[in-house]
Design a protein around this motif. Structure first.
Motif, PDB file in Angstrom:
ATOM      1  N   SER A 181       0.840  -1.183   0.000  1.00 25.49           N
ATOM      2  CA  SER A 181       0.000   0.000   0.000  1.00 25.49           C
ATOM      3  C   SER A 181       0.876   1.234   0.000  1.00 25.49           C
ATOM      4  O   SER A 181       2.055   1.194   0.300  1.00 25.49           O
ATOM      5  N   ASN A 202      -0.003   0.640 -13.478  1.00 21.99           N
ATOM      6  CA  ASN A 202      -0.784   0.547 -12.281  1.00 21.99           C
ATOM      7  C   ASN A 202      -0.225   1.480 -11.223  1.00 21.99           C
ATOM      8  O   ASN A 202       0.710   1.132 -10.511  1.00 21.99           O
ATOM      9  N   ILE A 204      -0.542   3.110  -7.719  1.00 16.42           N
ATOM     10  CA  ILE A 204      -1.203   2.898  -6.439  1.00 16.42           C
ATOM     11  C   ILE A 204      -1.198   4.218  -5.698  1.00 16.42           C
ATOM     12  O   ILE A 204      -0.143   4.762  -5.378  1.00 16.42           O
ATOM     13  N   TYR A 215      -9.061   4.937 -14.170  1.00 15.96           N
ATOM     14  CA  TYR A 215      -9.096   4.825 -12.714  1.00 15.96           C
ATOM     15  C   TYR A 215     -10.499   5.164 -12.209  1.00 15.96           C
ATOM     16  O   TYR A 215     -11.215   5.971 -12.811  1.00 15.96           O
ATOM     17  N   GLN A 264     -12.351   6.724  -8.813  1.00 17.67           N
ATOM     18  CA  GLN A 264     -12.071   7.442  -7.570  1.00 17.67           C
ATOM     19  C   GLN A 264     -13.368   7.634  -6.789  1.00 17.67           C
ATOM     20  O   GLN A 264     -14.235   8.427  -7.183  1.00 17.67           O
ATOM     21  N   GLN A 308     -11.370   9.251  -1.483  1.00 16.48           N
ATOM     22  CA  GLN A 308     -10.340   8.221  -1.660  1.00 16.48           C
ATOM     23  C   GLN A 308      -9.397   8.596  -2.799  1.00 16.48           C
ATOM     24  O   GLN A 308      -9.683   9.482  -3.605  1.00 16.48           O
ATOM     25  N   GLN A 333      -8.275   4.410  -8.009  1.00 16.25           N
ATOM     26  CA  GLN A 333      -7.927   2.988  -8.076  1.00 16.25           C
ATOM     27  C   GLN A 333      -7.825   2.575  -9.537  1.00 16.25           C
ATOM     28  O   GLN A 333      -8.736   2.848 -10.330  1.00 16.25           O
ATOM     29  N   GLY A 379      -6.570  -3.970 -13.025  1.00 11.69           N
ATOM     30  CA  GLY A 379      -6.667  -3.982 -11.575  1.00 11.69           C
ATOM     31  C   GLY A 379      -7.756  -4.926 -11.118  1.00 11.69           C
ATOM     32  O   GLY A 379      -8.274  -5.744 -11.887  1.00 11.69           O
TER      33      GLY A 379
END
Lengths: 116, 112
Positions: free
Chosen positions: A3, A103, A105, B35, B37, B41, B44, B58
């Motif tokens: 994370s 990707n 994070i 992504y 969102q 937050q 992602q 993902g």
């Protein structure tokens, strides 16, 4: 688990002061990090990036520091201005294939408020 | 230089419907990533497209799918919409390789 997280959810500074936003990451194999600024109603805006072969990188009024030993990076903003008020995200790159950057994070973000 | 543009800016749908979101990449960029969102937050990662093929995904179910066109623009399709799909959907473009991703301002999708 893997994370990217931020130490402080909110930060309030006086106009003209320097701001420091911190970020911890857990994947020691990550080799590329990016800071983004997101204003209300807008998408994330690229600020500065750093690769793992560096420990410091400077831009216009911003500096990113990377400490791989403790898996920590920070964003320093000099002479903070009201226009710097936004949510700041650090993002860790996890390449998705062929060496591509893909990707990202993201952490939850730190909200920076600048008091005039 | 034209930045990343997304359409529509806002959209309201009901559960079970399907939606298509569109993205035009920044000029010169050949890679597009999408992504999701949620409010409060960070974004992602959903998936990435390069050379018109999915180049990484993902943790999203197959009802999230996409396309990339020869001009590098892209679409995100979501079938069987659920309430939890309510979010800001962001598109980012970049050059292939270790280059920063540049984001559009997103599509705000609300599911009733």
């Amino acid at each position: 688990g893997e994370s990217v997280g931020l130490h402080l959810p909110t930060l309030s500074v006086q106009e003209g002061d320097n701001s420091i936003i911190n970020c911890a990451y857990s994947n020691s194999a990550s080799d590329y990090f990016i800071w983004y600024k997101q204003e209300s109603g807008k998408g994330p805006q690229f600020i500065i990036d750093i690769r793992s072969n560096m420990d410091k990188r400077q831009g216009q009024r911003v500096t990113v520091l990377l400490n791989k030993t403790v898996k920590h990076l920070s964003l320093q903003i000099a002479a903070t201005q009201p226009g710097d008020s936004a949510v700041y995200f650090c993002a860790e790159n996890r390449g998705v294939g062929g060496g591509s950057q893909g990707n990202l994070i993201f952490g939850k973000g730190t909200k920076l408020s600048v008091k005039p | 230089e034209t930045g990343v543009t997304q359409s529509p800016t806002h959209l309201i749908k009901t559960r079970g419907q399907q939606v298509t979101l569109r993205c035009s990449s920044q000029s010169g960029h050949n890679t597009v990533s999408w992504y999701q969102q949620a409010l409060g937050q960070g974004p992602q990662f959903i998936f990435q497209y390069y050379r018109e093929e999915e180049n990484g995904r993902g943790n999203f179910p197959p009802r999230f799918s996409g396309l990339q066109f020869p001009n590098y623009s892209s679409e995100l399709n979501v079938n069987a919409l659920e309430l939890d799909d309510s979010a800001l959907y962001l598109c980012a473009s970049s050059l292939q390789g270790d280059q920063p991703q540049h984001f559009g301002d997103g599509t705000r999708l609300s599911i009733l």
